[in-house]
Design an enzyme around this catalytic site. Structure first.
Site, PDB file in Angstrom:
ATOM      1  N   HIS A  50       3.293  -1.318  -2.548  1.00 33.90           N
ATOM      2  CA  HIS A  50       3.352  -1.832  -1.181  1.00 33.90           C
ATOM      3  C   HIS A  50       1.989  -1.802  -0.503  1.00 33.90           C
ATOM      4  O   HIS A  50       1.029  -1.185  -0.971  1.00 33.90           O
ATOM      5  CB  HIS A  50       4.382  -1.042  -0.365  1.00 33.90           C
ATOM      6  CG  HIS A  50       4.051   0.404  -0.164  1.00 33.90           C
ATOM      7  ND1 HIS A  50       3.253   0.860   0.849  1.00 33.90           N
ATOM      8  CD2 HIS A  50       4.412   1.521  -0.867  1.00 33.90           C
ATOM      9  CE1 HIS A  50       3.142   2.181   0.783  1.00 33.90           C
ATOM     10  NE2 HIS A  50       3.832   2.608  -0.249  1.00 33.90           N
ATOM     11  N   CYS A  87       5.003   6.453  -4.227  1.00 34.43           N
ATOM     12  CA  CYS A  87       4.870   5.010  -4.342  1.00 34.43           C
ATOM     13  C   CYS A  87       3.398   4.614  -4.466  1.00 34.43           C
ATOM     14  O   CYS A  87       2.495   5.425  -4.251  1.00 34.43           O
ATOM     15  CB  CYS A  87       5.513   4.321  -3.134  1.00 34.43           C
ATOM     16  SG  CYS A  87       7.315   4.276  -3.222  1.00 34.43           S
TER      17      CYS A  87
END
Length: 555
Positions: free
Chosen positions: A452, A471
């Site tokens: 992301h 992440c």
């Protein structure tokens, strides 16, 4: 005797670690001629594949089958009516010669030849006399060859068993089909060559390992003495040591740099060294750069050997179009049709939020995403803030939901809740301040890991970028979207226009894109440069210990 002498010579010189040439060895006809009285003219391997299974050697093999022999290997022998695999009426087969030679040269692949007993197997070909002794030889060679092939093709250890964060499950050879394929091979040497990973990355690292071993035998690396921080333009008596050390690392220094001044091409060579070791490429020789310069060559050999094991866990073919993230390198690249078409820096998980290793497929890209706050972050980081101030998260545009209904945070008795009884879901609205930034790349998985954007861009300038909760944050993610969604008939700036509209939008790629999250601390690039990275998650140490424990393990 020729093979025996050669194996012994290699054992004495290299501990069975050197390249192993093919040496023919034979079994005397008198030894092979020992069989039942009705077959006095036939050696133990005669007629073993015929319909009559009750030859002395077949009976001996059937009786000698150890209880712990892999089931598939037992089935293979049963299928061939217990006929020997590695010798026949003419003597020991050439395939046996080649198999023993390959195991003796296993160190070329960072495997320990002594685990497969080539010296003992070669010795048995000279000492075996009875059907029982030949039976034990045949079964032992089959067992060891299967172990060798398994280690070479899929690794000595199974990654998920030594570290649950390594979600890789390499295919291990099924014994019966493996031996059937070996038997049917027209060229057994080619069959042996097909066992290790067939990727260029593996071949390059194998070649580099051999070169570094030669350097180690020649004396290793020159040590650069400790001293003050060395900056471009300074004069220092350590410069000759530094120059020699860089040359040993195969880093070219364009000019014949001499003297004690740290400048010019020597500074550029240091920057190259820093780049190859994941350091800030500023040309300044401070504590970290000096420490990397003085890493013993034996440590680098071990690091390369560990990463050859990791390469054996990986598929040879990663796909026609894929994302490859090296967590240790903290970089991402996109490869299409064998060519790298995009690279970017990434931020990965902190050591105590280590990003796992696994492969998946990109399912969709979401622009202007919500951020559904993970339960652990909600309870460990945000709940204490809500207990102090129920409106603490309003400025972050984080809203509270229970059973899909939004609840005003000021109406919740937050002190009544803890990590064990937290019934709420926290969700952050899209926008510039969203923790996921303005775009995310989803490959749904059990670890809730994805790639992301991020509103915090400053971390990308750092040499070490392990700061997330697991992440992967990508630098310039809309350039990444342009590459991954190139087949979606988009024009330049299309995805940024959607971003600027503020509309939450989901796009599915029209062409399959595989995603591989890996952990490699040593590799060799196509340009010949050798790269080493800091073991940020201590996975090298875990793997090294596991391999040492596995030294005496059976399959």
């Amino acid at each position: 005797m020729v093979l025996m002498r050669s194996v012994r010579r290699l054992s004495a010189r290299f501990g069975l670690a050197g390249a192993f040439a093919f040496f023919v060895f034979t079994t005397p006809a008198a030894v092979l001629a020992q069989t039942a009285a009705s077959q006095t003219d036939a050696p133990p391997g005669a007629d073993l594949a015929a319909t009559e299974p009750q030859t002395p050697i077949a009976i001996a093999i059937q009786n000698a089958m150890p209880a712990d022999l892999p089931t598939g290997l037992q089935q293979y022998y049963e299928h061939r009516v217990f006929a020997p695999v590695w010798f026949d009426q003419t003597g020991v087969k050439e395939d046996a010669h080649l198999a023993i030679a390959a195991m003796a040269g296993a160190n070329e692949h960072a495997l320990n030849p002594n685990n497969y007993g080539p010296l003992e197997l070669a010795q048995q070909t000279e000492t075996a006399k009875t059907p029982e002794e030949w039976a034990r030889f045949d079964l032992e060679l089959s067992r060891q060859f299967l172990r060798y092939a398994t280690h070479l093709s899929s690794g000595r250890v199974q990654p998920n068993k030594i570290n649950k964060a390594l979600n890789l499950f390499p295919d291990r050879p099924e014994p019966k089909s493996f031996f059937e394929n070996a038997e049917q091979a027209v060229d057994f040497s080619a069959f042996l060559d097909s066992l290790p990973p067939q990727s260029d990355n593996y071949a390059r690292l194998k070649r580099r390992l051999a070169q570094y071993r030669e350097k180690a035998e020649a004396g290793g690396f020159t040590s650069v003495p400790d001293g003050d921080v060395l900056k471009p333009g300074m004069t220092d008596a350590r410069i000759p040591f530094l120059r020699e050390r860089l040359i040993e690392e195969d880093i070219q220094i364009a000019s014949n740099h001499s003297g004690d001044i740290y400048d010019g091409d020597l500074v550029e060579a240091v920057k190259t060294f820093q780049d190859h070791h994941g350091l800030a490429t500023d040309g300044v020789i401070g504590k970290n750069t000096l420490a990397r310069l003085n890493v013993p060559i034996q440590d680098k050999l071990i690091q390369m050997e560990l990463n050859m094991e990791r390469r054996r866990w990986m598929r040879d073919d990663l796909g026609d179009f894929y994302v490859f993230v090296n967590l240790a390198d903290q970089n991402l690249k996109v490869v299409r049709d064998g060519k790298t078409v995009h690279t970017t820096r990434v931020v990965v998980g902190k050591p105590y939020h280590a990003t796992p290793v696994f492969s998946d497929q990109l399912e969709y890209v979401e622009i202007n995403p919500f951020w559904n706050v993970p339960y652990s972050i909600a309870t460990k980081e945000y709940l204490p803030k809500l207990k102090q101030n129920p409106s603490a998260l309003s400025s972050k545009k984080i809203r509270v939901f229970q059973d899909d209904s939004e609840i005003a945070p000021t109406r919740v008795a937050w002190n009544s809740y803890s990590g064990g009884n937290f019934p709420f879901r926290l969700r952050q609205d899209p926008g510039d301040g969203n923790a996921l930034g303005r775009i995310k790349f989803m490959f749904p998985n059990e670890f809730n890991i994805y790639i992301h954007d991020t509103p915090s861009k400053s971390l990308f300038s750092r040499a070490e970028r392990a700061y997330s909760h697991g992440c992967i944050r990508a630098s310039n993610p809309f350039a990444l979207a342009d590459i991954l969604l190139a087949d979606n008939n988009s024009t330049a700036g299309h995805w940024e226009q959607i971003r600027d509209s503020g509309k939450r939008t989901v796009i599915k790629p029209r062409v399959p894109v595989e995603v591989h999250l890996t952990y490699l601390t040593a590799w060799m690039n196509k340009d010949g440069s050798t790269h080493f990275r800091k073991d940020i998650y201590d996975r090298d140490d875990v793997l090294l210990k596991a391999l040492r424990r596995a030294m005496t393990d059976n399959l």
